[in-house]
Design an enzyme around this catalytic site. Structure first.
Site, PDB file in Angstrom:
ATOM      1  N   THR A  35     -11.709   4.919   7.286  1.00 37.79           N
ATOM      2  CA  THR A  35     -10.951   4.508   6.102  1.00 37.79           C
ATOM      3  C   THR A  35     -11.864   3.711   5.188  1.00 37.79           C
ATOM      4  O   THR A  35     -12.774   3.024   5.663  1.00 37.79           O
ATOM      5  CB  THR A  35      -9.712   3.668   6.474  1.00 37.79           C
ATOM      6  OG1 THR A  35      -9.110   3.195   5.257  1.00 37.79           O
ATOM      7  CG2 THR A  35     -10.056   2.483   7.352  1.00 37.79           C
ATOM      8  N   ASN A  37     -10.242   1.829   2.787  1.00 35.51           N
ATOM      9  CA  ASN A  37      -9.306   0.833   2.246  1.00 35.51           C
ATOM     10  C   ASN A  37      -9.539  -0.492   2.980  1.00 35.51           C
ATOM     11  O   ASN A  37      -9.340  -0.571   4.193  1.00 35.51           O
ATOM     12  CB  ASN A  37      -7.872   1.346   2.469  1.00 35.51           C
ATOM     13  CG  ASN A  37      -6.814   0.347   2.022  1.00 35.51           C
ATOM     14  OD1 ASN A  37      -6.934  -0.839   2.274  1.00 35.51           O
ATOM     15  ND2 ASN A  37      -5.772   0.843   1.383  1.00 35.51           N
ATOM     16  N   LYS A  40      -6.593  -1.894   5.173  1.00 36.29           N
ATOM     17  CA  LYS A  40      -6.417  -1.152   6.427  1.00 36.29           C
ATOM     18  C   LYS A  40      -7.521  -1.475   7.417  1.00 36.29           C
ATOM     19  O   LYS A  40      -7.279  -1.641   8.605  1.00 36.29           O
ATOM     20  CB  LYS A  40      -6.497   0.354   6.161  1.00 36.29           C
ATOM     21  CG  LYS A  40      -5.297   0.990   5.589  1.00 36.29           C
ATOM     22  CD  LYS A  40      -5.635   2.481   5.638  1.00 36.29           C
ATOM     23  CE  LYS A  40      -4.681   3.327   4.906  1.00 36.29           C
ATOM     24  NZ  LYS A  40      -5.090   4.740   4.961  1.00 36.29           N
ATOM     25  N   ASP A  97      -3.520   7.585   7.945  1.00 35.79           N
ATOM     26  CA  ASP A  97      -2.846   7.958   6.701  1.00 35.79           C
ATOM     27  C   ASP A  97      -1.469   7.320   6.753  1.00 35.79           C
ATOM     28  O   ASP A  97      -0.767   7.396   7.761  1.00 35.79           O
ATOM     29  CB  ASP A  97      -2.742   9.470   6.511  1.00 35.79           C
ATOM     30  CG  ASP A  97      -2.465   9.809   5.048  1.00 35.79           C
ATOM     31  OD1 ASP A  97      -3.263   9.375   4.189  1.00 35.79           O
ATOM     32  OD2 ASP A  97      -1.453  10.465   4.753  1.00 35.79           O
ATOM     33  N   PHE A 180      -1.765  -6.214   1.706  1.00 29.38           N
ATOM     34  CA  PHE A 180      -2.341  -5.410   0.630  1.00 29.38           C
ATOM     35  C   PHE A 180      -1.271  -4.425   0.164  1.00 29.38           C
ATOM     36  O   PHE A 180      -0.152  -4.398   0.703  1.00 29.38           O
ATOM     37  CB  PHE A 180      -3.606  -4.675   1.109  1.00 29.38           C
ATOM     38  CG  PHE A 180      -3.335  -3.634   2.171  1.00 29.38           C
ATOM     39  CD1 PHE A 180      -3.185  -3.996   3.497  1.00 29.38           C
ATOM     40  CD2 PHE A 180      -3.224  -2.277   1.840  1.00 29.38           C
ATOM     41  CE1 PHE A 180      -2.920  -3.039   4.479  1.00 29.38           C
ATOM     42  CE2 PHE A 180      -2.981  -1.311   2.811  1.00 29.38           C
ATOM     43  CZ  PHE A 180      -2.822  -1.703   4.133  1.00 29.38           C
ATOM     44  N   LYS A 203       2.438  -9.906  10.804  1.00 30.16           N
ATOM     45  CA  LYS A 203       2.495  -8.491  10.421  1.00 30.16           C
ATOM     46  C   LYS A 203       2.007  -7.619  11.585  1.00 30.16           C
ATOM     47  O   LYS A 203       2.580  -6.554  11.862  1.00 30.16           O
ATOM     48  CB  LYS A 203       1.673  -8.239   9.140  1.00 30.16           C
ATOM     49  CG  LYS A 203       1.828  -6.808   8.627  1.00 30.16           C
ATOM     50  CD  LYS A 203       1.029  -6.504   7.356  1.00 30.16           C
ATOM     51  CE  LYS A 203       1.111  -5.020   7.019  1.00 30.16           C
ATOM     52  NZ  LYS A 203       0.165  -4.607   5.972  1.00 30.16           N
ATOM     53  N   HIS A 208       4.125  -0.925  10.924  1.00 30.43           N
ATOM     54  CA  HIS A 208       3.917   0.499  11.199  1.00 30.43           C
ATOM     55  C   HIS A 208       2.515   0.749  11.776  1.00 30.43           C
ATOM     56  O   HIS A 208       2.334   1.494  12.718  1.00 30.43           O
ATOM     57  CB  HIS A 208       4.130   1.289   9.905  1.00 30.43           C
ATOM     58  CG  HIS A 208       3.357   0.741   8.726  1.00 30.43           C
ATOM     59  ND1 HIS A 208       3.425  -0.570   8.341  1.00 30.43           N
ATOM     60  CD2 HIS A 208       2.467   1.322   7.874  1.00 30.43           C
ATOM     61  CE1 HIS A 208       2.623  -0.771   7.303  1.00 30.43           C
ATOM     62  NE2 HIS A 208       2.037   0.363   7.007  1.00 30.43           N
TER      63      HIS A 208
HETATM   64  P1  ITT Z   1      -8.151   5.593   3.027  1.00 32.43           P
HETATM   65  O1  ITT Z   1      -7.795   7.002   2.632  1.00 32.43           O
HETATM   66  O2  ITT Z   1      -9.565   5.228   2.723  1.00 32.43           O
HETATM   67  O3  ITT Z   1      -7.750   5.265   4.423  1.00 32.43           O
HETATM   68  P2  ITT Z   1      -6.046   4.899   1.149  1.00 32.43           P
HETATM   69  O4  ITT Z   1      -5.583   3.598   0.538  1.00 32.43           O
HETATM   70  O5  ITT Z   1      -6.362   6.015   0.206  1.00 32.43           O
HETATM   71  O6  ITT Z   1      -7.288   4.582   2.109  1.00 32.43           O
HETATM   72  P3  ITT Z   1      -3.742   6.316   2.168  1.00 32.43           P
HETATM   73  O7  ITT Z   1      -4.006   7.578   1.456  1.00 32.43           O
HETATM   74  O8  ITT Z   1      -3.273   6.380   3.573  1.00 32.43           O
HETATM   75  O9  ITT Z   1      -5.014   5.366   2.208  1.00 32.43           O
HETATM   76  O10 ITT Z   1      -2.719   5.500   1.287  1.00 32.43           O
HETATM   77  C1  ITT Z   1      -1.817   4.653   1.841  1.00 32.43           C
HETATM   78  C2  ITT Z   1      -1.287   3.756   0.760  1.00 32.43           C
HETATM   79  O11 ITT Z   1      -0.001   3.289   1.217  1.00 32.43           O
HETATM   80  C3  ITT Z   1      -2.155   2.514   0.598  1.00 32.43           C
HETATM   81  O12 ITT Z   1      -3.118   2.671  -0.406  1.00 32.43           O
HETATM   82  C4  ITT Z   1      -1.114   1.462   0.266  1.00 32.43           C
HETATM   83  O13 ITT Z   1      -0.838   1.493  -1.098  1.00 32.43           O
HETATM   84  C5  ITT Z   1       0.111   1.925   1.029  1.00 32.43           C
HETATM   85  N1  ITT Z   1       0.162   1.263   2.343  1.00 32.43           N
HETATM   86  C6  ITT Z   1      -0.133   1.799   3.562  1.00 32.43           C
HETATM   87  N2  ITT Z   1      -0.015   0.879   4.526  1.00 32.43           N
HETATM   88  C7  ITT Z   1       0.335  -0.263   3.907  1.00 32.43           C
HETATM   89  C8  ITT Z   1       0.579  -1.566   4.358  1.00 32.43           C
HETATM   90  O14 ITT Z   1       0.450  -1.916   5.630  1.00 32.43           O
HETATM   91  N3  ITT Z   1       0.920  -2.485   3.453  1.00 32.43           N
HETATM   92  C9  ITT Z   1       1.034  -2.172   2.163  1.00 32.43           C
HETATM   93  N4  ITT Z   1       0.807  -0.976   1.646  1.00 32.43           N
HETATM   94  C10 ITT Z   1       0.452  -0.015   2.507  1.00 32.43           C
END
Ligand code: ITT
Length: 222
Positions: A35, A37, A40, A97, A180, A203, A208
């Site tokens: 990832t 992000n 995450k 994801d 986040f 958290k 999840h």
């Molecule tokens: P990677 O693909 O690099 O893992 P991304 O941010 O693009 O990062 P996703 O496509 O899985 O990842 O997008 C999930 C989005 O859902 C993320 O950017 C957040 O906006 C939201 N999200 C997921 N988990 C969350 C959490 O625990 N708290 C708040 N928002 C969350």
């Protein structure tokens, strides 16, 4: 990218007096977190950091990118990320994801959560857009859930997915600065606060991602 500090995690092992301790090399399995992000990454590193494995971050590999998330399900997108990281490094890889499903929006933004409103928006912009879309929706109809699928692609290409879900509601306004993404507007009834108002440790107890990571731990230790 300002990701968390992800120096390879080296497990510590100590034996009882007189007991031979296995060399760390034989215990260490390298697992890369697929990832980019930073929120995450920080959470996954905390959730998995105590396992007897060496956790690496894709974010620490210069020039590493992730494939476009072209699939329609969380599981397929998580697998796309994990496969890419496994191929790049040769190590086992975990892809995450995840997304927010809002019932009043027919389950949106769902798998498109990171791109809700288009590429020009940041987390705050996406939160503002979500609140705007829900302006006329009364509290009782603001039910929502976070869903997270973690995919493991092991060194030999074997694939597994696990899932975690946290049920909540979309608050009327953002509250709290931790976490986040959509955390400040994700109200979690059992704690009476938004995820943005929970500490990292709180958290980790209910999210999840924590639930999915718990199942992923079993895969990694099995
Ligand atoms: P990677 O693909 O690099 O893992 P991304 O941010 O693009 O990062 P996703 O496509 O899985 O990842 O997008 C999930 C989005 O859902 C993320 O950017 C957040 O906006 C939201 N999200 C997921 N988990 C969350 C959490 O625990 N708290 C708040 N928002 C969350």
């Amino acid at each position: 990218m300002g990701g968390p500090e992800m120096a390879p995690h080296t497990p510590q092992r100590s034996g009882r007096p007189g007991e031979a301790v296995a060399p760390l090399d034989t215990l260490n399995r390298r697992v890369v977190l697929a990832t980019l992000n930073p929120g995450k990454l920080r959470e996954l590193a905390r959730l998995l950091g105590d396992l007897p494995i060496e956790l690496l971050s894709l974010a620490d590999i210069p020039g590493a990118t992730l494939p476009e998330e072209t699939a329609r399900t969380y599981a397929d997108n998580a697998l796309l990320k994990a496969r890419a990281a496994q191929r790049l490094t040769g190590c086992a890889a975990l892809g995450d994801d995840s997304g927010l499903e809002v019932d009043a929006l027919g389950g949106a933004p769902g798998v498109h959560s990171a791109r809700f409103g288009g590429a020009g928006l940041d987390d705050a912009g996406r939160v503002a857009l979500l609140l705007e879309r829900l302006r006329a929706v009364p509290a009782a109809k603001r039910t929502a859930r976070f869903r997270c699928v973690i995919a493991l692609v092991d060194e030999g290409g074997g694939e597994h997915t696990v899932e975690g879900v946290a049920e909540g509601e979309i608050a009327a306004a953002p509250r709290g600065a931790s976490g986040f993404g959509y955390d400040p507007v994700f109200y979690y009834p059992p704690r009476g606060r938004t995820f943005g108002e929970l500490t990292e440790r709180e958290k980790e107890g209910v999210s999840h991602r924590a639930l999915a990571a718990r199942a992923a731990r079993a895969l990694l230790s099995g």
